[in-house]
Design a protein around this motif. Structure first.
Motif, short mmCIF file in Angstrom:
data_model
loop_
_atom_site.label_atom_id
_atom_site.label_comp_id
_atom_site.label_asym_id
_atom_site.label_seq_id
_atom_site.Cartn_x
_atom_site.Cartn_y
_atom_site.Cartn_z
N SER A 170 0.83 -1.20 0.00
CA SER A 170 0.00 0.00 0.00
C SER A 170 0.87 1.25 0.00
O SER A 170 0.59 2.22 -0.73
CB SER A 170 -0.92 0.00 1.23
OG SER A 170 -1.68 1.18 1.29
N LYS A 171 1.94 1.23 0.78
CA LYS A 171 2.85 2.39 0.82
C LYS A 171 3.56 2.58 -0.51
O LYS A 171 3.77 3.72 -0.95
CB LYS A 171 3.87 2.21 1.95
CG LYS A 171 3.28 2.42 3.34
CD LYS A 171 4.36 2.35 4.40
CE LYS A 171 3.80 2.68 5.78
NZ LYS A 171 4.83 2.62 6.84
N LYS A 172 3.92 1.47 -1.15
CA LYS A 172 4.55 1.56 -2.46
C LYS A 172 3.61 2.20 -3.48
O LYS A 172 4.02 3.05 -4.28
CB LYS A 172 4.98 0.18 -2.94
CG LYS A 172 6.19 -0.40 -2.24
CD LYS A 172 6.54 -1.77 -2.78
CE LYS A 172 7.74 -2.37 -2.08
NZ LYS A 172 8.05 -3.72 -2.60
N ARG A 173 2.36 1.78 -3.46
CA ARG A 173 1.37 2.36 -4.40
C ARG A 173 1.19 3.85 -4.13
O ARG A 173 1.08 4.65 -5.07
CB ARG A 173 0.03 1.62 -4.27
CG ARG A 173 0.02 0.23 -4.87
CD ARG A 173 -1.40 -0.30 -5.01
NE ARG A 173 -2.06 -0.44 -3.73
CZ ARG A 173 -2.03 -1.53 -2.98
NH1 ARG A 173 -1.32 -2.59 -3.38
NH2 ARG A 173 -2.68 -1.60 -1.83
N GLU A 174 1.16 4.21 -2.84
CA GLU A 174 0.99 5.62 -2.49
C GLU A 174 2.18 6.44 -2.95
O GLU A 174 2.02 7.56 -3.46
CB GLU A 174 0.81 5.75 -0.98
CG GLU A 174 -0.54 5.25 -0.47
CD GLU A 174 -0.62 5.28 1.05
OE1 GLU A 174 0.36 5.73 1.69
OE2 GLU A 174 -1.66 4.85 1.59
N THR A 175 3.39 5.90 -2.77
CA THR A 175 4.59 6.61 -3.20
C THR A 175 4.62 6.76 -4.72
O THR A 175 4.94 7.83 -5.25
CB THR A 175 5.86 5.87 -2.73
OG1 THR A 175 5.84 5.77 -1.31
CG2 THR A 175 7.12 6.60 -3.18
#
Length: 211
Positions: free
Chosen positions: A11-16
Motif C-alpha cells: 500500500s505504501k509503495k502504491r501511495e509513493t
C-alpha cells in the motif's frame, strides 16, 4: 529484516508511486515535459532521484503511467470476447465502451495533457512505440487463440489492421481535443467515426478469430 505486513508495504509503495506520478504530471503541465528533470520531480515529491527511477525507469513512464494498461488493452479485449464473438466485434465493442466512458487510456486525456504530448517530440515518439507494442501484444494473442503456426503471417496482418484502426481513432480523439471540442461531443463524433473505421475491416476480418 522488516516486520511490516506485506499488505501495508504494498500500500505504501502504491501511495509513493502515485505521489511521484502526481507531482510529475503537475510539473510537466506547468513547465513542459522536455524542460522538467528527474531532479525537479524528486524535489517536488520529497524523495530521492533513485526512488523516482526505481518506480519509473524511463522519464516517459512518468507521463504515460498507464502504459502497461494501454499496451495490454487490445489483447485483453480479445480475451474477454463473448462466445462466438469475433476479434473485430470484440475490439469494436471495447472501443465504443471506452469512448462512452471517455476513458483517458483511450485518448480522453483532456486538452492540457494532450497538448503536452503534442508539444513533446519525446512523448510523441514514445506514444508511437506504445501503439506498436499494443499491436505486437495483440498479434501474439491472436496467434495463440487461433492456434496459428509460427510462420503464419495472418495474426500479425490482422493485428496490424485492428491496431491501425485504434491508432487512427486515438489520433482523432487527440485532434478533436486540441481543437477545443468538449469531451461529450468528442465521444459522440468518434463513435460515428468508429462505425466507419471498423466497418472498413468487416469484409476481411468479420469472421476472423471467433471465441
Amino acid at each position: 529484516m522488516s516486520t511490516e505486513p506485506t499488505g501495508l508495504r504494498e500500500s505504501k509503495k502504491r501511495e509513493t508511486r502515485q505521489l511521484i506520478s502526481d507531482h510529475a504530471t503537475r510539473l510537466f503541465l506547468r513547465q513542459g515535459f522536455e524542460q522538467t528533470t528527474i531532479s525537479d520531480i524528486a524535489d517536488a515529491a520529497r524523495v530521492a532521484k533513485k526512488t523516482v527511477t526505481n518506480y519509473f525507469p524511463r522519464k516517459e513512464d512518468l507521463a504515460f503511467d498507464h502504459h502497461e494498461e494501454f499496451t495490454a488493452g487490445l489483447a485483453r479485449a480479445l480475451a474477454g470476447r463473448a462466445p462466438g464473438e469475433t476479434a473485430l466485434a470484440a475490439l469494436r465493442r471495447d472501443f465504443l465502451d471506452a469512448a462512452g466512458r471517455q476513458d483517458p487510456v483511450a485518448g480522453f486525456a483532456g486538452p492540457a495533457f494532450t497538448r503536452m504530448i503534442a508539444d513533446s517530440p519525446t512523448l510523441t515518439t514514445r506514444l508511437r512505440d506504445l501503439h506498436d507494442l499494443r499491436e505486437e501484444s495483440l498479434a501474439r494473442a491472436l496467434a495463440e487463440t487461433t492456434g496459428a503456426a509460427g510462420d503464419d503471417i495472418t495474426p500479425r496482418a490482422a493485428a496490424a489492421q485492428l491496431g491501425a484502426a485504434h491508432r487512427v481513432l486515438f489520433g482523432r480523439i487527440q485532434e478533436l481535443t486540441l481543437a477545443g471540442r468538449p469531451p461529450q461531443e468528442i465521444a459522440a463524433l468518434v463513435t460515428e467515426d468508429a462505425t466507419r473505421v471498423f466497418g472498413l475491416l468487416q469484409p476481411s476480418l468479420g469472421n476472423y478469430a471467433p471465441a
